[in-house]
Design a protein around this motif. Structure first.
Motif, PDB file in Angstrom:
ATOM      1  N   GLN A 250       0.925  -1.258  -0.036  1.00 46.51           N
ATOM      2  CA  GLN A 250       0.063  -0.062  -0.141  1.00 46.51           C
ATOM      3  C   GLN A 250       0.863   1.233  -0.055  1.00 46.51           C
ATOM      4  O   GLN A 250       0.672   2.240  -0.599  1.00 46.51           O
ATOM      5  CB  GLN A 250      -0.693  -0.171   1.200  1.00 46.51           C
ATOM      6  N   MET A 251       2.062   1.122   0.618  1.00 43.69           N
ATOM      7  CA  MET A 251       2.868   2.345   0.870  1.00 43.69           C
ATOM      8  C   MET A 251       3.664   2.436  -0.751  1.00 43.69           C
ATOM      9  O   MET A 251       3.655   3.724  -1.038  1.00 43.69           O
ATOM     10  CB  MET A 251       4.019   2.035   1.686  1.00 43.69           C
ATOM     11  N   MET A 252       3.780   1.462  -1.479  1.00 43.66           N
ATOM     12  CA  MET A 252       4.532   1.625  -2.766  1.00 43.66           C
ATOM     13  C   MET A 252       3.378   2.087  -3.644  1.00 43.66           C
ATOM     14  O   MET A 252       3.634   3.044  -4.603  1.00 43.66           O
ATOM     15  CB  MET A 252       5.054   0.120  -2.996  1.00 43.66           C
ATOM     16  N   GLU A 253       2.019   1.905  -3.608  1.00 44.04           N
ATOM     17  CA  GLU A 253       1.194   2.352  -4.382  1.00 44.04           C
ATOM     18  C   GLU A 253       0.895   4.007  -3.976  1.00 44.04           C
ATOM     19  O   GLU A 253       0.877   4.601  -5.018  1.00 44.04           O
ATOM     20  CB  GLU A 253      -0.330   1.834  -4.006  1.00 44.04           C
ATOM     21  N   ALA A 254       1.064   4.367  -2.789  1.00 44.87           N
ATOM     22  CA  ALA A 254       1.138   5.753  -2.336  1.00 44.87           C
ATOM     23  C   ALA A 254       2.206   6.513  -3.233  1.00 44.87           C
ATOM     24  O   ALA A 254       1.955   7.716  -3.605  1.00 44.87           O
ATOM     25  CB  ALA A 254       1.265   5.739  -0.912  1.00 44.87           C
ATOM     26  N   LYS A 255       3.314   5.760  -3.425  1.00 42.62           N
ATOM     27  CA  LYS A 255       4.587   6.618  -3.901  1.00 42.62           C
ATOM     28  C   LYS A 255       4.417   6.657  -5.429  1.00 42.62           C
ATOM     29  O   LYS A 255       4.609   7.707  -5.836  1.00 42.62           O
ATOM     30  CB  LYS A 255       5.879   5.404  -3.666  1.00 42.62           C
ATOM     31  N   TYR A 256       3.723   5.629  -5.961  1.00 42.04           N
ATOM     32  CA  TYR A 256       3.189   5.747  -7.471  1.00 42.04           C
ATOM     33  C   TYR A 256       2.254   6.826  -7.312  1.00 42.04           C
ATOM     34  O   TYR A 256       2.300   7.809  -8.430  1.00 42.04           O
ATOM     35  CB  TYR A 256       2.461   4.620  -7.597  1.00 42.04           C
ATOM     36  N   LEU A 257       1.177   7.021  -6.637  1.00 45.71           N
ATOM     37  CA  LEU A 257       0.527   8.111  -6.824  1.00 45.71           C
ATOM     38  C   LEU A 257       0.961   9.721  -6.574  1.00 45.71           C
ATOM     39  O   LEU A 257       0.553  10.288  -7.280  1.00 45.71           O
ATOM     40  CB  LEU A 257      -0.684   7.976  -5.705  1.00 45.71           C
ATOM     41  N   LEU A 258       1.995   9.611  -5.745  1.00 46.70           N
ATOM     42  CA  LEU A 258       2.834  10.721  -5.191  1.00 46.70           C
ATOM     43  C   LEU A 258       3.839  11.235  -6.398  1.00 46.70           C
ATOM     44  O   LEU A 258       3.563  12.394  -7.104  1.00 46.70           O
ATOM     45  CB  LEU A 258       3.607  10.591  -4.218  1.00 46.70           C
ATOM     46  N   PHE A 259       4.463  10.226  -6.729  1.00 47.27           N
ATOM     47  CA  PHE A 259       5.751  10.641  -7.888  1.00 47.27           C
ATOM     48  C   PHE A 259       5.226  10.469  -9.183  1.00 47.27           C
ATOM     49  O   PHE A 259       6.047  10.972 -10.140  1.00 47.27           O
ATOM     50  CB  PHE A 259       6.833   9.788  -7.399  1.00 47.27           C
ATOM     51  N   HIS A 260       4.398   9.480  -9.666  1.00 44.55           N
ATOM     52  CA  HIS A 260       4.034   9.297 -11.122  1.00 44.55           C
ATOM     53  C   HIS A 260       2.847  10.193 -11.317  1.00 44.55           C
ATOM     54  O   HIS A 260       2.644  11.065 -12.287  1.00 44.55           O
ATOM     55  CB  HIS A 260       3.855   8.244 -11.349  1.00 44.55           C
ATOM     56  N   LEU A 261       1.724  10.046 -10.546  1.00 44.38           N
ATOM     57  CA  LEU A 261       0.343  10.779 -10.861  1.00 44.38           C
ATOM     58  C   LEU A 261       0.354  12.212 -10.261  1.00 44.38           C
ATOM     59  O   LEU A 261      -0.538  13.066 -10.633  1.00 44.38           O
ATOM     60  CB  LEU A 261      -0.683   9.901 -10.522  1.00 44.38           C
ATOM     61  N   SER A 262       1.163  12.532  -9.293  1.00 43.48           N
ATOM     62  CA  SER A 262       1.044  13.936  -8.622  1.00 43.48           C
ATOM     63  C   SER A 262      -0.175  13.845  -7.941  1.00 43.48           C
ATOM     64  O   SER A 262      -0.500  15.361  -7.674  1.00 43.48           O
ATOM     65  CB  SER A 262       1.465  15.070  -9.572  1.00 43.48           C
ATOM     66  N   ASP A 263      -0.616  12.987  -7.429  1.00 40.72           N
ATOM     67  CA  ASP A 263      -1.929  13.249  -6.657  1.00 40.72           C
ATOM     68  C   ASP A 263      -1.641  13.165  -5.150  1.00 40.72           C
ATOM     69  O   ASP A 263      -1.767  12.052  -4.343  1.00 40.72           O
ATOM     70  CB  ASP A 263      -2.917  11.915  -7.113  1.00 40.72           C
ATOM     71  N   ILE A 264      -1.246  14.264  -4.511  1.00 40.54           N
ATOM     72  CA  ILE A 264      -0.784  14.374  -3.328  1.00 40.54           C
ATOM     73  C   ILE A 264      -1.757  13.963  -2.327  1.00 40.54           C
ATOM     74  O   ILE A 264      -1.554  13.285  -1.444  1.00 40.54           O
ATOM     75  CB  ILE A 264      -0.544  15.940  -2.985  1.00 40.54           C
ATOM     76  N   GLU A 265      -3.203  14.397  -2.599  1.00 38.05           N
ATOM     77  CA  GLU A 265      -4.211  14.002  -1.434  1.00 38.05           C
ATOM     78  C   GLU A 265      -4.371  12.390  -1.502  1.00 38.05           C
ATOM     79  O   GLU A 265      -4.604  11.909  -0.389  1.00 38.05           O
ATOM     80  CB  GLU A 265      -5.501  14.827  -1.996  1.00 38.05           C
ATOM     81  N   LYS A 266      -4.357  11.903  -2.634  1.00 32.09           N
ATOM     82  CA  LYS A 266      -4.709  10.533  -2.754  1.00 32.09           C
ATOM     83  C   LYS A 266      -3.613   9.739  -2.228  1.00 32.09           C
ATOM     84  O   LYS A 266      -3.741   8.710  -1.548  1.00 32.09           O
ATOM     85  CB  LYS A 266      -5.120   9.983  -4.008  1.00 32.09           C
TER      86      LYS A 266
END
Length: 304
Positions: A250-266
């Protein structure tokens, strides 16, 4: 027993005027060095290796095995699995616990198990040493001797996942140029190509290797492969009910959301869910580590 078995194998090979190189061929089944150790009674081959040698030397498997071939005890298997599933986080209590497990392993079982199981234990010990002593410097003979053999297999088994994990762990602390060698590329490709073969026998190890591979893919900014491997890991976790690493996934998914999709809130939401999952699993150390990782990643994202 090992000495007697080795003599039989060497005698059969020499009778047919075969060199060790001729028997081992491309070394995908057994290496020349492994055969030499077997023939001199220094190690005990696995049943798979023994079957290969019997076929290659045109002799009976029963002739080689007799009635005394060693089977792994239930106590050994339980202890090995405890070592494999120990999560250290450099916590002193956990480090002491795993060191005690290794003391028991080497004291009670190591001398009576075959070569491949000895390699498993040695790789686990080397992995623990790297995890505990982050800056440790060593030339790993284990990787030099066995890793290439793992990379030419179609389906990875326990020892292969352990070797790949050790390689990734050891390489991760190196410079980017050191990481991006042909061996690293082969390792990453093998992990992806082997994903369809992962099953309940190696699910935990597959997920652990995938997590480290995700770190490498993140550095390469190959987020297409990153997402593919992340989804595969989540599927393996669900299908085999291997939930110990679920918070990390789940943490690795959060990294994907942050660094690739730039979706900070998600991303923030997913980090928090990961920490909560760790807490539900009773892993307070993982809970705290995930929250620390979230703060570090958010600060890093602000600088990009």
């Amino acid at each position: 027993m090992k000495l007697s078995l080795g003599r039989k194998i060497r005698a059969a090979r020499e009778k047919q005027k075969l060199t060790r190189e001729m028997v081992c061929e491309d070394e995908s089944n057994i290496t020349i060095r492994q055969l030499a150790r077997i023939e001199t009674g220094k190690s005990l081959p696995t049943l798979t290796k023994l079957t290969f040698l019997a076929d290659k030397l045109n002799i009976s498997l029963n002739y080689l095995m007799d009635d005394s071939y060693i089977e792994l005890s239930k106590e050994y298997i339980i202890l090995k699995n405890k070592i494999i599933k120990q999560t250290i986080y450099k916590d002193p209590t956990r480090v002491e616990k795993i060191n005690l497990l290794f003391d028991q392993m080497y004291g009670e079982f190591y001398d009576s198990i075959g070569e491949s199981e000895q390699v498993v234990i040695d790789v686990l010990k080397a992995t623990t040493d790297v995890l505990v002593f982050e800056n440790i410097q060593f030339e790993s003979g284990l990787l030099k001797e066995y890793l290439q053999q793992s990379l030419i297999k179609q389906e990875l088994i326990e020892i292969d996942f352990l070797l790949i994990y050790l390689y990734l762990l050891y390489t991760y602390g190196k410079s980017t140029s050191y990481k991006m060698t042909s061996t690293t590329n082969k390792v990453l490709k093998k992990i992806i190509s082997n994903s369809n073969y992962s099953n309940d026998l190696n699910a935990y190890l597959a997920i652990r290797v995938h997590i480290f591979a995700l770190h490498f893919l993140s550095e390469l900014k190959d987020y297409e492969t990153y997402k593919k491997l992340l989804d595969i890991s989540k599927m393996i976790s669900e299908e085999n009910q291997e939930f110990q690493k679920k918070p990390i996934l789940q943490m690795m998914e959060a990294k994907y959301l942050l660094f690739h999709l730039s979706d900070i809130e998600k991303a923030k939401e997913t980090y928090v869910v990961a920490a909560q999952t760790a807490m539900l699993l009773g892993d307070n150390i993982a809970h705290n580590q995930i929250l620390l990782e979230m703060d570090k990643d958010l600060k890093l994202f602000e600088t990009i």
